[in-house]
Design an enzyme around this catalytic site. Sequence first.
Site, PDB file in Angstrom:
ATOM      1  N   SER A 128      41.274  -5.712 -22.441  1.00 12.20           N
ATOM      2  CA  SER A 128      41.834  -4.528 -23.081  1.00 12.20           C
ATOM      3  C   SER A 128      42.792  -4.928 -24.190  1.00 12.20           C
ATOM      4  CB  SER A 128      42.567  -3.671 -22.041  1.00 12.20           C
ATOM      5  OG  SER A 128      41.686  -3.252 -21.023  1.00 12.20           O
ATOM      6  N   ASP A 296      35.717   7.531 -11.743  1.00 13.07           N
ATOM      7  CA  ASP A 296      36.960   6.826 -12.052  1.00 13.07           C
ATOM      8  C   ASP A 296      38.008   7.760 -12.648  1.00 13.07           C
ATOM      9  OD1 ASP A 296      38.665   4.572 -12.512  1.00 13.07           O
ATOM     10  OD2 ASP A 296      38.034   4.576 -14.598  1.00 13.07           O
ATOM     11  N   CYS A 335      27.382  25.062 -27.313  1.00 12.17           N
ATOM     12  CA  CYS A 335      26.733  23.754 -27.300  1.00 12.17           C
ATOM     13  C   CYS A 335      25.209  23.885 -27.311  1.00 12.17           C
ATOM     14  CB  CYS A 335      27.157  22.956 -26.067  1.00 12.17           C
ATOM     15  SG  CYS A 335      28.857  22.359 -26.110  1.00 12.17           S
ATOM     16  N   CYS A 338      23.981  23.792 -30.854  1.00 18.34           N
ATOM     17  CA  CYS A 338      24.520  22.728 -31.703  1.00 18.34           C
ATOM     18  C   CYS A 338      23.417  21.733 -32.027  1.00 18.34           C
ATOM     19  CB  CYS A 338      25.671  22.034 -30.981  1.00 18.34           C
ATOM     20  SG  CYS A 338      26.346  20.620 -31.869  1.00 18.34           S
ATOM     21  N   CYS A 369      35.326  17.850 -29.644  1.00 15.48           N
ATOM     22  CA  CYS A 369      34.102  18.405 -30.220  1.00 15.48           C
ATOM     23  C   CYS A 369      34.009  18.192 -31.726  1.00 15.48           C
ATOM     24  CB  CYS A 369      34.010  19.891 -29.887  1.00 15.48           C
ATOM     25  SG  CYS A 369      32.544  20.714 -30.560  1.00 15.48           S
TER      26      CYS A 369
END
Length: 389
Positions: A128, A296, A335, A338, A369
Amino acid sequence: MIETDDLRHFAIEVKPVGAACNLRCEYCYYLRKGSSNTVAPALMTDEVLESYIRQVIAIHGRRAEIEFAWHGGEPTLCGIPFFERAMALQRKYGADRRILNTLQTNGTLLTDDWCHFFRDHHFRIGISIDGPEHLHNIYRKDSRGEGTFARTMHGLELLRKHGVAFNTLTTVNAANASHPAEVYDFLRRYSDFMQFLPVVECQPDANAGNVAQPPGIYSHRAGRLASYSVPAEAYGRFLCTITDLWLQKDVGSKFVQTIEATIGNLTRRPAGLCVHEAVCGHCAVIEKNGDLYRCDRYVFPEYRIGNILRTPLYDMMQTNRRFGEYKLDSLPHMCLHCDVADLCFGGCPKDRLLERMTLNGVERRNYLCDGYSMFFQHIKRIYPRIIKH
């Protein structure tokens, strides 16, 4: 002929020290999660470790590659002897299987001994790092509030010295989002495989953890956007610039996960990135005490499935289908009209923070978005140039 079950695959991360970490990155979404209520490492027991390895191998198809993804917190806090026991168990239960071990680390605790171990056991490491020092150190600090860039780079150089395969994971946040060229030009000097993860988190209520619980099938939006979150359009511009630089300098030689996944969707191949796949639910996370959570990003009590010491892992993963299908089932109406929906699929449900009332109730659109649309439209425009390479 290969049967479908022969290739059955699951993506299950494991947190062998829970959220324990030697750093205190400001945007960390995992502090005080799952079975971890303290900084002090409390290591996964041998009983849980053996059950985890045995069951993960068992639920995969005979011809599938089995990935053991070691995450945290900081998994190197486990120490090398813990991982030596894990390797012995993998040999015991999966002697004739294709096994891959990956490990995500902040790099600050790496040593020559760690790198020897990783190389000898063919680990792939994710390290990371958020770009050059002045950008990395803004949010990635230790418990004393000091920047960690020098220590992370020392770890990265050790990986290079010992020939350990690694990729870089870079968060795109409020600080580095306006410096895409600087970030990319820095990373390309060290890494052939890059991941860019947008930071989108909400402030929690008092004493409720490091971040608020995200919206999802069992929860709703809570809190206001954290100051370190990346602005949506800035994320789109960041990805567009990264793509242009990659196409100009590195196409075919370096790999950017978001770009590769988008090209995969354009060519009707699996994207390999859950955020932009139609459904999720094949991923999960196992905490150090054996608790299994649906994702996660959803390690909250509402999303706990069970414990691998009491319930078979395969049975629990089958119950995750509804969670995975919710992603597509809950797409907002806009959506569906789209022209990049088949590249985006609404993004991760955790980021659906923009609410509006409709005749059918509240719809939640992805906070990113506008940025996603900018990036996907850009990829579609330059795709002919990409395929020439």
